[in-house]
Design an enzyme around this catalytic site. Structure first.
Site, PDB file in Angstrom:
ATOM      1  N   LYS A  83      27.900 -46.084  66.353  1.00 56.06           N
ATOM      2  CA  LYS A  83      28.615 -47.795  66.468  1.00 56.06           C
ATOM      3  C   LYS A  83      28.980 -47.802  65.276  1.00 56.06           C
ATOM      4  CE  LYS A  83      29.598 -51.178  66.610  1.00 56.06           C
ATOM      5  NZ  LYS A  83      30.718 -51.673  65.591  1.00 56.06           N
ATOM      6  N   GLU A 121      20.646 -50.731  54.625  1.00 58.95           N
ATOM      7  CA  GLU A 121      21.388 -50.348  53.188  1.00 58.95           C
ATOM      8  C   GLU A 121      22.225 -51.669  53.647  1.00 58.95           C
ATOM      9  OE1 GLU A 121      20.433 -48.386  50.576  1.00 58.95           O
ATOM     10  OE2 GLU A 121      19.323 -46.703  51.955  1.00 58.95           O
ATOM     11  N   CYS A 155      29.280 -51.047  47.800  1.00 59.19           N
ATOM     12  CA  CYS A 155      28.680 -52.075  47.869  1.00 59.19           C
ATOM     13  C   CYS A 155      27.425 -52.162  46.485  1.00 59.19           C
ATOM     14  CB  CYS A 155      27.162 -51.200  48.949  1.00 59.19           C
ATOM     15  SG  CYS A 155      26.901 -50.050  48.179  1.00 59.19           S
TER      16      CYS A 155
HETATM   17  P1  NAD Z   1      29.001 -55.756  58.754  1.00 60.95           P
HETATM   18  O1  NAD Z   1      27.564 -56.166  58.993  1.00 60.95           O
HETATM   19  O2  NAD Z   1      29.773 -57.040  58.392  1.00 60.95           O
HETATM   20  O3  NAD Z   1      29.207 -54.838  59.436  1.00 60.95           O
HETATM   21  C1  NAD Z   1      28.614 -53.192  60.098  1.00 60.95           C
HETATM   22  C2  NAD Z   1      28.114 -52.701  61.106  1.00 60.95           C
HETATM   23  O4  NAD Z   1      27.476 -53.836  61.851  1.00 60.95           O
HETATM   24  C3  NAD Z   1      29.667 -52.840  61.558  1.00 60.95           C
HETATM   25  O5  NAD Z   1      30.147 -51.714  62.552  1.00 60.95           O
HETATM   26  C4  NAD Z   1      29.913 -54.213  63.005  1.00 60.95           C
HETATM   27  O6  NAD Z   1      29.980 -53.545  64.075  1.00 60.95           O
HETATM   28  C5  NAD Z   1      27.663 -54.023  62.669  1.00 60.95           C
HETATM   29  N1  NAD Z   1      27.390 -55.441  63.659  1.00 60.95           N
HETATM   30  C6  NAD Z   1      27.524 -56.380  63.008  1.00 60.95           C
HETATM   31  N2  NAD Z   1      26.709 -57.248  63.622  1.00 60.95           N
HETATM   32  C7  NAD Z   1      26.066 -57.095  64.219  1.00 60.95           C
HETATM   33  C8  NAD Z   1      24.568 -57.015  65.166  1.00 60.95           C
HETATM   34  N3  NAD Z   1      24.499 -58.468  65.060  1.00 60.95           N
HETATM   35  N4  NAD Z   1      23.770 -56.011  65.680  1.00 60.95           N
HETATM   36  C9  NAD Z   1      24.506 -55.010  65.310  1.00 60.95           C
HETATM   37  N5  NAD Z   1      25.990 -54.755  64.303  1.00 60.95           N
HETATM   38  C10 NAD Z   1      26.218 -55.056  64.307  1.00 60.95           C
HETATM   39  O7  NAD Z   1      29.008 -55.249  57.794  1.00 60.95           O
HETATM   40  P2  NAD Z   1      30.188 -54.355  56.310  1.00 60.95           P
HETATM   41  O8  NAD Z   1      31.680 -56.208  56.884  1.00 60.95           O
HETATM   42  O9  NAD Z   1      30.918 -53.963  57.840  1.00 60.95           O
HETATM   43  O10 NAD Z   1      30.400 -54.112  55.442  1.00 60.95           O
HETATM   44  C11 NAD Z   1      30.296 -54.538  54.213  1.00 60.95           C
HETATM   45  C12 NAD Z   1      28.954 -54.894  54.240  1.00 60.95           C
HETATM   46  O11 NAD Z   1      28.137 -53.377  53.985  1.00 60.95           O
HETATM   47  C13 NAD Z   1      28.760 -55.636  52.808  1.00 60.95           C
HETATM   48  O12 NAD Z   1      27.748 -56.123  52.461  1.00 60.95           O
HETATM   49  C14 NAD Z   1      28.240 -53.709  51.658  1.00 60.95           C
HETATM   50  O13 NAD Z   1      27.606 -53.970  50.714  1.00 60.95           O
HETATM   51  C15 NAD Z   1      27.517 -53.432  52.504  1.00 60.95           C
HETATM   52  N6  NAD Z   1      27.230 -51.748  52.211  1.00 60.95           N
HETATM   53  C16 NAD Z   1      26.018 -51.332  51.899  1.00 60.95           C
HETATM   54  C17 NAD Z   1      25.845 -50.100  52.010  1.00 60.95           C
HETATM   55  C18 NAD Z   1      24.993 -49.893  50.868  1.00 60.95           C
HETATM   56  O14 NAD Z   1      23.923 -48.611  51.017  1.00 60.95           O
HETATM   57  N7  NAD Z   1      24.115 -50.068  50.787  1.00 60.95           N
HETATM   58  C19 NAD Z   1      27.382 -49.358  51.502  1.00 60.95           C
HETATM   59  C20 NAD Z   1      27.742 -49.510  52.845  1.00 60.95           C
HETATM   60  C21 NAD Z   1      28.171 -50.795  52.352  1.00 60.95           C
END
Ligand code: NAD
Length: 519
Positions: free
Chosen positions: A189, A264, A298
C-alpha cells in the site's frame, strides 16, 4: 483534472488515469470505482487520479497473495532460484532508471539528481537480498547420541507493506526485496501523495518473471486501504514506515491479530559538533543531512548541537551556505532543494517555521523564494539559539528546517541530544577518538554516525529506539522478520519417557530430572 501541457523530460506522456491497483497479476480499478487526485508538487496541479482502494480491493489483493502463498511456486522455490529472479528484478529496475527518476521527481518534488540515486539504490536492495538469501546459514546443534536440533526457516506468509512518500520507490524496494527473498507474498500500500512510481513495479516484476499473485498493490488512503490491510485476518505481518502517530495506530489495530510488526518511524536526529572536529566536513555534512531530499528525510540531522567556542562562527557559516542552496524546479539538474511533496505537508512545515520565529532566532530562509511563486517551495530555513523546549526542537518537521543550539560540556550535549521523544539517528563530530565512542554510546538512537553523514553498509541494522521504531531491519534482520525459524528436534536414540498410566515416572526423563536441556 489538468494534465500539464508539457511533462518534464522522461515522464511518460501516457500516465494512466486512474493509476490502477495491481491484483493477481492484473491491473484493477477499485471495486466501487472510487479514485483520488494526484498532485504535482511543483505546481500543485492535479495531473492524474489513482484508484482509491477500499475493503473489497484489499480483500481481493490479500486473497491473491494467499493463493500465491498456499499454492504457488514462490515460497517453495529454492533460495537460489528466487535469488535469480531478484537479480533480474534489479536489472529491470536499472533498465527503467531514467523513467523512474523522472517520475519520482515529478511526483514527489525531489530534485532529479537525487531521484536518480534512488533508482540505483532500489536495484541494489534486490541484489543485496538475492546474495544474502543464498549465503545465509542457520543454526544446527547436536548432542552426540541424543539429539539433533536444527532451524527450519520458512516464509511467514502474506506480508502487508505500508510505505511513505519520501523516496517512495526506494523505500518500497527496501521492504519488497527482503519479503520476496524470504519467499513471502505481498500486498503493498504505497503512500497516497505519491502513487506514480509504484506503478512501475508491476512492469518490473513481470519482466523479471515473478509469478502472478506474489506481488499485489492497492492504492488508497491510509485510514481506509491501509487500515483494511493491517486488520485483515489474511495478512500475517505488517512492515510499516511512516509517522510515529500512524505507527501507534497500526500497533493498536494489529493487536487483535497478534501480527508481526516492523516499524520504522519518525526522527529528530541530533548532530553533535565538538570544537575539535573537522568543522568544514561537519558543515558540509550537516547541510547535506538536513537539506538533501528536501529535508523530507527520516534520518535528517534536524538538530545541530554546537560547542560554544565555535558556535557563532559555525552558525554564520551555516546560514550563509543555507542561503546559497539552490531551490528550484525538481527537474532542473542544478536544483538542490525542490518542492515539498504536497500543499498539506507544505502548510504543516510552514506552521513550524511560524512557531520557530517566536521560539528562536531565524538566521536563514523562513519563506518561499521570490522566483518560485507557485508550488510547495521553501528556502532552507535555519533557526539558531533554539531552546530544547521549542516545538521546532522537539517535533519532527520533515522539511528543510534546522534548529541549532549551543552547548558547553559533553554532558550537556548528550542531555540535549536525548531530550526528545525520538531516537532514530545521531551524528557525532569530533577528532577525539575516545569521546567519539563514549558519546555514541550515550546517544539514545538506533544508529550513530561518527564524522560522517548517513551512509551505511546494507548488512548493518537499520531502525530506531524510543518513538522512532520497533524492531530492526537491515541485512539478515530483515530476513528474520519475514521468516519463521521453526526449531526441529530429532531424537538420535531412545528417549526415556515417563510412562503415564503404565508405571509412572522414569528418573532418567530429562523433563522430570530438572535438566530441561540435554547438554
Ligand atoms: P504517514 O504515517 O502519514 O503515512 C505512511 C503510510 O501509512 C502511507 O502509505 C499512509 O497511507 C499509511 N497510513 C496512514 N494512516 C494509516 C492507518 N491508519 N493504517 C494503515 N496505514 C496508514 O507518513 P508519511 O507522511 O507518508 O511519511 C513521513 C514519515 O515517515 C515521517 O515521520 C518520517 O520520519 C517517516 N519515515 C521513517 C523512515 C524510517 O526508516 N524510520 C523512513 C522514511 C520515512
Amino acid at each position: 483534472m489538468n494534465i500539464p501541457d508539457s511533462l518534464p523530460d522522461g515522464v511518460p506522456a501516457t500516465i494512466p488515469d486512474p493509476i490502477p491497483h495491481h491484483i493477481g497479476g492484473e491491473p484493477a480499478a477499485s471495486a466501487d470505482g472510487a479514485t483520488f487526485d494526484v498532485l504535482a508538487p511543483a505546481t500543485n496541479e492535479v495531473y492524474t487520479r489513482a484508484a482509491a482502494g477500499g475493503k473489497a480491493d484489499v480483500d481481493a489483493a490479500v486473497a491473491a497473495a494467499r493463493r500465491a502463498f498456499a499454492d504457488g511456486p514462490w515460497p517453495r522455490m529454492r533460495d537460489r532460484e528466487r535469488a535469480r529472479v531478484l537479480g533480474r528484478i534489479a536489472d529491470a529496475v536499472e533498465s527503467v532508471d531514467e523513467e523512474l527518476a523522472a517520475m519520482e521527481s515529478f511526483d514527489t518534488g525531489l530534485p532529479i539528481t537525487q531521484a536518480k540515486g534512488q533508482a540505483r539504490r532500489a536495484a541494489e536492495n534486490f541484489r543485496f537480498f538475492a546474495d544474502l538469501v543464498v549465503a545465509r546459514s542457520d543454526d544446527a546443534y547436536k548432542v552426540p547420541g541424543l539429539q539433533l536440533n536444527y532451524v527450519n526457516r520458512k516464509p511467514v506468509g502474506v506480508a502487508g507493506l505500508i510505505t511513505p512518500w519520501n523516496t517512495p520507490f526506494m523505500l518500497e524496494s527496501w521492504k519488497l526485496a527482503p519479503a520476496l527473498a524470504a519467499g513471502c507474498t505481498v500486498v503493498l500500500k504505497p503512500a497516497e501523495f505519491t502513487p506514480l512510481s509504484a506503478s512501475l513495479w508491476a512492469r518490473v516484476f513481470a519482466a523479471a518473471g515473478l509469478p502472478d499473485g506474489v506481488f499485489n498493490l492497492v492504492n488508497g488512503i491510509g485510514e481506509v486501504a491501509g487500515e483494511a490491510l493491517v486488520t485483515h485476518p489474511g495478512v500475517d505481518l505488517v512492515s510499516f514506515t511512516g509517522e510515529t502517530g500512524t505507527g501507534r495506530r497500526i500497533f493498536a489495530n494489529a493487536a487483535d491479530g497478534l501480527k508481526g510488526l516492523s516499524m520504522e518511524l519518525g526522527g529528530k536526529s541530533p548532530a553533535l559538533v565538538f570544537a575539535d572536529a573537522d568543522l568544514d566536513a561537519a558543515l558540509d555534512s550537516t547541510l547535506f543531512g538536513v537539506f538533501s531530499l528536501n529535508g523530507e528525510r527520516c534520518t535528517a540531522s534536524s538538530r545541530i548541537l554546537v560547542e560554544r567556542s565555535v558556535y557563532d562562527a559555525f552558525v554564520s557559516r551555516y546560514a550563509e551556505r543555507a542561503a546559497a542552496v539552490k531551490v528550484g524546479p525538481p527537474d532542473d539538474p542544478a536544483t538542490e532543494v525542490g518542492a515539498l511533496v504536497h500543499p498539506e505537508h507544505f502548510r504543516r512545515v510552514m506552521d513550524y517555521v511560524d512557531s520557530g520565529r517566536s521560539e528562536a532566532e531565524l538566521v536563514a530562509g523562513g519563506g518561499r523564494p521570490e522566483h518560485l511563486p507557485d508550488g510547495n517551495y521553501l528556502s532552507p530555513t535555519v533557526f539558531a539559539g533554539v531552546p530544547p523546549t521549542a516545538r521546532i526542537f522537539q517535533e519532527e518537521i520533515f522539511g528543510p528546517v534546522v534548529a541549532i543550539t549551543p552547548f558547553d560540556t559533553e554532558d550537556e550535549a548528550v542531555g540535549l541530544a536525548n531530550d526528545v521523544p525520538y531516537g532514530l539517528a545521531g551524528y557525532v563530530w569530533t577528532n577525539d577518538l575516545r569521546r567519539a565512542h563514549r558519546v555514541a554510546d550515550r546517544i539514545e538512537a538506533g544508529m550513530v554516525w561518527i564524522n560522517s553523514h548517513n551512509v551505511r553498509d546494507l548488512r548493518s541494522p537499520f531502525g530506531g529506539v524510543k518513538a522512532s521504531g520497533l524492531g530492526q531491519e537491515g541485512g539478515h534482520r530483515s530476513l528474520d522478520f519475514y521468516t519463521e525459524q521453526q526449531a526441529v528436534h530429532v531424537a538420535l536414540g531412545e528417549v526415556p519417557t515417563a510412562r503415564f498410566g503404565a508405571g509412572g515416572y522414569d528418573d532418567r526423563d530429562p523433563f522430570f530430572s530438572g535438566a530441561r536441556s540435554l547438554r
